[in-house]
Design an enzyme around this catalytic site. Structure first.
Site: not given
Ligand code: B3K
Ligand code: ZN
Length: 875
Positions: A279-282, A314-315, A318, A337
């Site tokens: 997943a990604m924390e945008n 986790h996300e 962030h 991280e």
């Molecule tokens: N920050 C993203 C990971 C992005 C990976 C890019 N190759 C997910 C995370 O650790 O929450």
């Molecule tokens: Zn992360």
């Protein structure tokens, strides 16, 4: 080659820079602040699956006195128009980057590009998945969308307008708040979003698609009402409730434990079928691999449910550790991280069972990080250089990084650690910070000097600590002699001693009581001794309790000491550890050709199963044998067949000696399928582990038990557990169950991933042939990272099958890597570390593995992702 072009005849041309060698390394020590800042950016998207037009307007500001041009990163982009302050401007390409001369200290720079989302198989930047458009920008994906100084220390306020077909994209999302929307001609519509928080480009996100939302609300501790939405395809809506519950729990937890409150009125999560990682924390628009959102009892295992809570947490966490305070450069990745993993581990422990969670975390660390730290890809938690940053989202940066923070938290204690994190968040809010900044804030907030702990960020390798306890019965003292050692790692031949916090207690051999209460010993010298007084009986050494340091302990033990600790230690982790050590002793003897004494293990497993004081989840963890990969890390020369045979021998001994107790655990009716309490999950976990042990002793009987478990199952945990045993057996029930599973679930891609993964994990001599067949199955595709991982990734982690003596396992994975590299280099590169430990294998396999790596490196046009991993593995 430089591609020099100008759009006006009198444009200034910047002198040629020397060509950058292919696959050049980026070094931490070369960091320098950005030449230009971009306080504001406005993006305008004309959306289409095949073609999307992006117009970017950047307000740029010269950063300090210099005369360097504005250099905007790009990747597979060509500018259609470049303007400075409204006028067409001179520009040139320097490789993939756009270079523009800007005369003043401030300017408005506009660029137009056209990108092709449906052709973007790398899944970074803007891409298409199942008819929707979505983005993945971390680490360097934003430069695939528009030209920009794509580095985490350039923070901008974003305004985003997007327009597209209203039927194809009824939902248009970006970061922050939607400030306007409307209809446009030709069945189109548009929306405009604004994010008030300055952020680095890697946190930008956009989603456009035909999605439905599970909506809810959360009221923060200061009374702010936050609208929550989880966006999925309509059919998946019923599977989103666990993710939503997890999100609300995470929001409340971060308030209680860290005092962190959510800061916008909206929080969106979008599930995507094709996604490179979890997943990604945008900022305010988290994008998730659907595997970490969608779950119901019938299709998701208990582990899947737990993973959803973990990743949603986790996300969300962030938002503060990553978004509000971000990283200065990618070498500082563990700043966000490691800290966020530590936060998600604590969250999962608090909503579940803390001892079991700790055991699981350590199991992951040992399985993934220890081998990494001991092999050719070893790197520090804060690496010194990289070729492709995508390769550094590793267990070292994430999980060891979390352990480093855990150690400092242990040393400080809860309140001082909290004072430190409070200071960190307030001091660096809105900034791009470093790992040193983090430690400094902990020090300043707590008043405790943590200088020596900084070495954990810079020195790679897992410390090995030898421990010897000397008992003087007459003097009633015991002296603990400790010694630390770290093997050399690439680029670091000589190691310094590290500060190692060891929670230690002494347990009375006769009484089973704590005769010396737990204390925290900080081992920070090469050699150190600690004396215990008033030792009234023969002491047993309980060391590194709770796994207080991420190290390997080699303790000199008296005969019978581990058996006693496995029963009597008051620390659940140490008890588990004593069981693991007992098992490892037996397994190493067997794997290295000596006679295996299974009896102590059988007795300890038997006592664990019979205990009324232990819960099923702990029992399940405690009786689980170390994996073959873990055993391989402990032998001098790896012979996978010998390791497999030893493990099977021990499993058989346990299965036959403890048949009744295992059958009871397997038959237990407690825990109905919809009960997700830790107790019910523990019963199910123990059931399938017991089944696996029974299968080692009486395969035919176990096959019918497994078939019955499979047929009766009202949940995916029992169903998958049964199938896990069946796939490894030569039983008539096997194929029928696999076919029934396929028949029922082949339209559900996440469950179909399990069908591939189960077969790739099968403990069978013919697994290598079966995976080759599965790669030709109509449902197999390399374009979906989950599917690639479920077949090739799972197989590469199946120690015995992957290391088939013929080398066919190596050929299969190497061919997968090369084929996947042409589609998605990030996904391909993740398969390479399976070859990393080649030097430790017996000569014939070592040679075959080396050749596979050489074949990979020799491939023309290889991505830098795979090149870096494979070439470093050969070095
Ligand atoms: N920050 C993203 C990971 C992005 C990976 C890019 N190759 C997910 C995370 O650790 O929450
Ligand atoms: Zn992360």
């Amino acid at each position: 080659m430089l591609d020099v072009r100008t759009t006006t005849s009198d444009a200034a041309v910047v002198p040629d820079a020397p060509p950058v060698p292919a696959h050049a390394a980026i070094r931490r020590e070369d960091y320098r602040p950005p030449d230009w800042r971009v306080p504001e950016i406005h993006l305008d998207f004309d959306l289409g699956i095949d073609r999307t037009r992006v117009r970017a307007t950047l307000e740029v500001e010269r950063n300090g006195p210099h005369d360097r041009p504005l250099r905007l990163d790009g990747d597979e982009l060509a500018p259609l128009r470049v303007a400075v302050d409204g006028q067409d401007a001179a520009w040139r390409m320097d490789g993939p980057a756009l270079v523009i001369e800007v005369s003043g200290d401030r300017a408005m720079v506009e660029t137009d590009v056209e990108i092709a989302p449906s052709a973007n198989t790398k899944l970074t930047g803007l891409y298409a998945s199942n008819g929707m458009l979505c983005t993945q920008c971390e680490a360097e994906g934003f430069r695939r969308i528009t030209f920009f100084p794509d580095r985490p220390d350039v923070l901008s306020r974003y305004r985003v307008r997007m327009e597209g077909d209203a039927n194809a994209f009824p939902v248009l999302l970006s970061n922050g708040n939607r400030i306007a929307q409307g209809e446009a001609a030709g069945g189109r519509h548009w929306a405009e979003w604004e994010d008030p928080f300055p952020k680095p480009s890697y946190l930008f996100a956009l989603v456009a698609g035909d999605l439905q939302a599970n909506r809810d609300r959360f009221t923060t501790m200061s009374g702010r009402k936050v609208e929550l939405a989880i966006w999925v395809r309509e059919a998946d809506l019923p599977k989103t409730s666990h993710a939503m519950d997890s999100l609300k729990l995470a929001m409340a937890w971060d308030e209680q434990v860290y005092g962190r409150e959510y800061d916008l009125d909206l929080f969106n999560i979008v599930a995507v079928g094709d996604f490179n990682m979890g997943a990604m924390e945008n900022k305010s628009l988290n994008i998730f691999n659907s595997a970490f959102v969608l779950a119901d009892q019938d299709t998701a295992t208990d582990a899947d449910f737990d993973n959803i809570s973990r990743v949603v947490g986790h996300e969300y966490f962030h938002n503060w550790s990553g978004d509000r305070v971000t990283c200065r450069d990618w070498f500082q990745l563990s700043l966000k991280e490691g800290f966020t993993v530590f936060r998600d581990q604590s969250f999962s422990a608090d909503i579940g069972s803390p001892p079991v969670k700790r055991i699981e975390d350590v199991r992951v660390l040992r399985a993934a990080q220890f081998p990494e730290d001991a092999g050719p890809l070893a790197h520090a938690v804060r690496p010194d250089s990289y070729i492709e940053i995508g390769n550094f989202y590793t267990a070292t940066v994430y999980n060891k990084g979390a352990e480093v923070i855990r150690m400092m938290a242990t040393v400080l204690g809860r309140d001082k650690f909290r004072a430190g994190t409070d200071l960190y968040f307030s001091r660096h809010d809105g900034e791009a910070a470093t790992c040193d900044d983090f430690v400094k804030a902990l020090e300043d907030g707590s008043g405790v000097d943590l200088t020596t702990f900084k070495i954990w960020y810079s020195q790679a390798g897992t410390p090995k600590v030898t421990a010897r306890l000397e008992h003087d019965a007459d003097a009633m003292t015991a002296t603990l002699h400790l010694e630390q050692h770290i093997d050399p790692t690439p680029g670091q031949p000589v190691k310094q001693p590290m500060p190692i916090p060891l929670k230690t207690a002494l347990i009375g051999d006769a009484s089973g009581a704590e005769i010396a209460p737990e204390q925290l010993i900080i081992l920070d010298q090469p050699r150190q001794s600690v004396r215990f007084d008033n030792v009234t009986e023969t002491p047993l050494l309980s060391i590194n309790r709770g796994f207080s340091a991420p190290i390997i302990v080699q303790a000199n033990r008296r005969p019978g000491e581990l058996e006693r600790l496995a029963w009597a230690d008051s620390d659940p982790f140490a008890r588990y550890e004593a069981m693991q050590d007992l098992m490892m002793t037996a397994l190493l003897a067997g794997a290295q050709g000596s006679a295996m004494d299974a009896e102590p293990v059988v007795a300890a497993v038997g006592a664990t199963l019979q205990s009324n004081a232990l819960d099923p989840a702990f029992k399940a963890e405690a009786i689980l044998l170390p994996s073959e990969t873990l055993i391989a890390e402990r032998v001098q020369v790896v012979d996978p067949d010998a390791i497999h045979a030893a493990r099977e021998q021990l499993r058989t001994a346990i299965g036959s000696s403890l048949r009744d107790a295992l059958s009871t655990a397997q038959r237990s009716d407690d825990g109905s399928g919809d009960d997700l309490s830790p107790g019910a999950k523990g019963v199910r976990r123990l059931r399938s582990i017991a089944l696996g042990l029974l299968a080692a002793a009486t395969p035919d009987e176990a096959a019918s038990l497994a078939k019955a478990q499979f047929d009766r199952a009202d949940n995916m945990t029992d169903r998958q557990g049964a199938l896990m045993t069946l796939v490894s057996l030569d039983a008539p029930e096997r194929q029928g169950a696999l076919d029934a599973f396929y028949e029922r679930f082949h339209n559900d891609s996440l469950v179909l991933d399990k069908w591939f993964a189960l077969q790739a994990a099968a403990q069978r001599a013919d697994t290598v042939d079966r995976v080759a067949e599965l790669a030709r199955h109509p449902d197999f595709t390399m374009t979906n990272p989950n599917r690639l991982r479920s077949l090739a990734g799972q197989f590469a982690g199946n120690h015995w099958a992957f290391h088939h003596p013929s080398g066919r396992g190596y050929d299969f994975v190497a061919d997968m890597i090369l084929a996947a590299d042409a589609i998605n280099p990030q996904a391909a590169a993740r398969l390479v570390p399976a070859f990393g430990r080649w030097r430790r294998f017996e000569p014939s396999r070592a040679e075959l593995m080396r050749r596979a790596l050489e074949k990979i490196v020799a491939k023309p046009g290889l991505s830098k992702d795979v090149f870096e991993q494979a070439s470093k593995s050969l070095a």
